[in-house]
Design a protein around this motif. Structure first.
Motif, PDB file in Angstrom:
ATOM      1  N   TYR A 212       0.846  -1.202   0.000  1.00 29.97           N
ATOM      2  CA  TYR A 212       0.000   0.000   0.000  1.00 29.97           C
ATOM      3  C   TYR A 212       0.877   1.246   0.000  1.00 29.97           C
TER       4      TYR A 212
ATOM      5  N   ASP B  97       1.249   3.624   1.962  1.00 28.45           N
ATOM      6  CA  ASP B  97       1.947   3.987   3.204  1.00 28.45           C
ATOM      7  C   ASP B  97       3.112   3.037   3.508  1.00 28.45           C
TER       8      ASP B  97
ATOM      9  N   THR C 253       2.926  -0.339   3.798  1.00 23.96           N
ATOM     10  CA  THR C 253       2.516  -1.639   4.342  1.00 23.96           C
ATOM     11  C   THR C 253       2.556  -2.705   3.248  1.00 23.96           C
TER      12      THR C 253
ATOM     13  N   ALA D 243       1.019  -5.834   2.405  1.00 20.86           N
ATOM     14  CA  ALA D 243      -0.119  -6.628   2.874  1.00 20.86           C
ATOM     15  C   ALA D 243      -0.018  -8.063   2.377  1.00 20.86           C
TER      16      ALA D 243
ATOM     17  N   PRO E  96      -4.781 -14.727  11.147  1.00 22.52           N
ATOM     18  CA  PRO E  96      -5.222 -13.669  12.057  1.00 22.52           C
ATOM     19  C   PRO E  96      -5.553 -12.382  11.310  1.00 22.52           C
ATOM     20  N   SER E  97      -6.235 -11.491  12.008  1.00 17.78           N
ATOM     21  CA  SER E  97      -6.620 -10.209  11.428  1.00 17.78           C
ATOM     22  C   SER E  97      -5.382  -9.454  10.931  1.00 17.78           C
ATOM     23  N   GLY E  98      -5.487  -8.868   9.749  1.00 22.34           N
ATOM     24  CA  GLY E  98      -4.403  -8.044   9.226  1.00 22.34           C
ATOM     25  C   GLY E  98      -3.322  -8.808   8.469  1.00 22.34           C
ATOM     26  N   CYS E  99      -3.551 -10.107   8.212  1.00 20.04           N
ATOM     27  CA  CYS E  99      -2.506 -10.910   7.558  1.00 20.04           C
ATOM     28  C   CYS E  99      -2.596 -10.865   6.040  1.00 20.04           C
ATOM     29  N   GLY E 100      -3.581 -10.175   5.494  1.00 19.54           N
ATOM     30  CA  GLY E 100      -3.629  -9.979   4.044  1.00 19.54           C
ATOM     31  C   GLY E 100      -4.702 -10.758   3.302  1.00 19.54           C
ATOM     32  N   LYS E 101      -5.656 -11.335   4.029  1.00 19.67           N
ATOM     33  CA  LYS E 101      -6.676 -12.168   3.387  1.00 19.67           C
ATOM     34  C   LYS E 101      -7.589 -11.342   2.477  1.00 19.67           C
ATOM     35  N   THR E 102      -8.126 -10.248   3.021  1.00 18.41           N
ATOM     36  CA  THR E 102      -9.057  -9.425   2.236  1.00 18.41           C
ATOM     37  C   THR E 102      -8.343  -8.796   1.042  1.00 18.41           C
ATOM     38  N   THR E 103      -7.105  -8.377   1.249  1.00 20.88           N
ATOM     39  CA  THR E 103      -6.324  -7.811   0.142  1.00 20.88           C
ATOM     40  C   THR E 103      -6.188  -8.840  -0.978  1.00 20.88           C
TER      41      THR E 103
HETATM   42  P1  ADP Z   1      -7.134  -9.283   6.726  1.00 19.05           P
HETATM   43  O1  ADP Z   1      -8.269  -9.324   5.761  1.00 19.05           O
HETATM   44  O2  ADP Z   1      -6.346 -10.554   6.773  1.00 19.05           O
HETATM   45  O3  ADP Z   1      -7.540  -8.857   8.096  1.00 19.05           O
HETATM   46  P2  ADP Z   1      -6.176  -7.049   5.120  1.00 19.05           P
HETATM   47  O4  ADP Z   1      -5.891  -7.607   3.781  1.00 19.05           O
HETATM   48  O5  ADP Z   1      -7.422  -6.277   5.276  1.00 19.05           O
HETATM   49  O6  ADP Z   1      -6.058  -8.204   6.217  1.00 19.05           O
HETATM   50  O7  ADP Z   1      -4.953  -6.099   5.539  1.00 19.05           O
HETATM   51  C1  ADP Z   1      -3.604  -6.521   5.443  1.00 19.05           C
HETATM   52  C2  ADP Z   1      -2.692  -5.400   5.933  1.00 19.05           C
HETATM   53  O8  ADP Z   1      -2.775  -4.313   5.032  1.00 19.05           O
HETATM   54  C3  ADP Z   1      -3.048  -4.849   7.312  1.00 19.05           C
HETATM   55  O9  ADP Z   1      -1.856  -4.507   7.946  1.00 19.05           O
HETATM   56  C4  ADP Z   1      -3.877  -3.628   6.983  1.00 19.05           C
HETATM   57  O10 ADP Z   1      -3.757  -2.676   8.013  1.00 19.05           O
HETATM   58  C5  ADP Z   1      -3.198  -3.132   5.723  1.00 19.05           C
HETATM   59  N1  ADP Z   1      -4.123  -2.418   4.828  1.00 19.05           N
HETATM   60  C6  ADP Z   1      -5.313  -2.844   4.343  1.00 19.05           C
HETATM   61  N2  ADP Z   1      -5.864  -1.918   3.534  1.00 19.05           N
HETATM   62  C7  ADP Z   1      -4.993  -0.877   3.498  1.00 19.05           C
HETATM   63  C8  ADP Z   1      -4.958   0.395   2.829  1.00 19.05           C
HETATM   64  N3  ADP Z   1      -5.956   0.762   2.018  1.00 19.05           N
HETATM   65  N4  ADP Z   1      -3.897   1.201   3.056  1.00 19.05           N
HETATM   66  C9  ADP Z   1      -2.877   0.829   3.850  1.00 19.05           C
HETATM   67  N5  ADP Z   1      -2.835  -0.356   4.500  1.00 19.05           N
HETATM   68  C10 ADP Z   1      -3.869  -1.207   4.328  1.00 19.05           C
END
Ligand code: ADP
Ligand code: MG
Length: 331
Positions: free
Chosen positions: A11, A13, A15, A17, A36-43
């Motif tokens: 991303y 910033d 990160t 992901a 776990p939460s924040g590991c990149g699943k939704t991305t």
């Molecule tokens: P999960 O679905 O596994 O909880 P995400 O894919 O939502 O994880 O996020 C993975 C990482 O990317 C996290 O650290 C989250 O904070 C970061 N992240 C997600 N979306 C953004 C974004 N738009 N900008 C910056 N960081 C992001």
């Protein structure tokens, strides 16, 4: 069907992901992404329908690089179900379900008829629930409407992001079972995100266990539980993984002892292929400590007898098999 090739998402910033992800989902397969939460699943999931663009690497859908596909056309081929469901509050359940076919130019009557069929398919009565508004449904019912709507355009691929996360555990287990039965008939290629290991194990043909942006292990549930590929996966699946394995290990003929003499006519019977978990649950209720096992179709003929010692042996043996075939293999 869906192929990730060295996919990375960083991303703005900084990160990272998703970091150099490579795996493939076969046609008609249901793969769960768990971690776990924040590991990149939704991305990961949002890169498949191009709500998010990868920084590097590529994703192929049915052999085609999605980067060169028209995003709108792409999304018609991909149903998307999210935890918040995202139903239109001012539209009825039937209208919500008919939205996509309607957008695709299907005539209103036909779109509604199809929507009614789909509501039936997910266990809602179109005559009762069709005219209601989303806020007149329970959480579980709304979730079903979300699934029906995602199926409405009959897409070959479904992306499901924590689809059962918003409902209580009892309803969730029922929805999971219904969803598995539905998948046996519709055979979609599915990526399903969850942070719940039990859900991942129950639903997945294979599981991708996520660390931080990477897949630590990609294998069948029984293999992940029997032979975690890394210390991280071992700690994620937990010390009770043996118990979880009971649910994904079937009773086979090799586990049975000969049925000596006529077994009690009224004793519990277990069909071959049932899980060791079901077997153990029944065994615990049997005074004799023995369970008559019959054919997978539930036929009357007793194939053999299952004992607690046999359950233990079966679990050990299945563990060795998984270790040999999949042990140590990563993504
Ligand atoms: P999960 O679905 O596994 O909880 P995400 O894919 O939502 O994880 O996020 C993975 C990482 O990317 C996290 O650290 C989250 O904070 C970061 N992240 C997600 N979306 C953004 C974004 N738009 N900008 C910056 N960081 C992001
Ligand atoms: Mg997420």
């Amino acid at each position: 069907m869906i192929r990730f090739e060295h996919v990375t998402k960083r991303y703005d910033d900084g990160t990272t992901a998703v970091d150099d992800l490579s795996f493939e989902v076969a046609e008609g397969e249901l793969v769960t992404l768990v971690g776990p939460s924040g590991c990149g699943k939704t991305t990961t999931m949002k890169m498949v329908n191009r709500l998010i663009e990868p920084t590097s690497g590529r994703i192929l859908l049915a052999g085609e690089d999605i980067a060169s596909a028209d995003p709108v056309e792409l999304r018609r081929r991909i149903g998307y179900v999210i935890q918040q469901v995202g139903l239109f509050p001012h539209k009825t359940v039937l209208e919500n379900t008919a939205t996509v076919p309607h957008l695709l130019g299907v005539k209103k009557d036909k779109a509604r008829a199809r929507a009614a069929e789909l509501l039936e398919l997910v266990g809602l009565d179109p005559a009762v629930h069709g005219p209601r508004y989303p806020d007149q449904l329970s959480g579980g019912q709304r979730q079903r409407v979300g699934v029906a709507r995602a199926l409405a355009a009959d897409p070959p691929v479904l992306l499901m992001d924590e689809p059962f996360g918003a409902v209580d555990p009892v309803v969730r287990e029922r929805l999971q079972n219904e969803f598995l039965a539905l998948q046996r008939t519709v055979r979609k290629t599915i990526l399903l995100v969850t942070h719940d290991l039990d859900e991942a194990v129950r639903l997945g043909d294979r599981i991708a266990v996520y660390g931080q942006g990477t897949v630590e292990q990609f294998a069948a549930p029984a293999a992940v539980l029997a032979a975690p590929a890394t210390p991280y996966v071992a700690s994620f699946v937990g010390s009770d993984r043996g118990l979880k394995r009971l649910a994904v290990t079937p009773v086979t003929e090799a586990d049975l002892e000969p049925a000596a003499g006529a077994p009690a006519a009224d004793g519990a019977r277990l069909p071959l292929g049932a899980s060791l978990r079901e077997a153990l649950a029944l065994l615990l209720q049997e005074d004799s400590g023995r369970l008559a096992v019959v054919g997978a179709d539930g036929s009357a003929e007793v194939l053999g007898v299952l004992t607690p010692a046999a359950v233990h042996r079966a679990l050990r043996r299945a563990g060795e098999r998984e270790t040999e075939s999949e042990g140590g293999s990563g993504a």
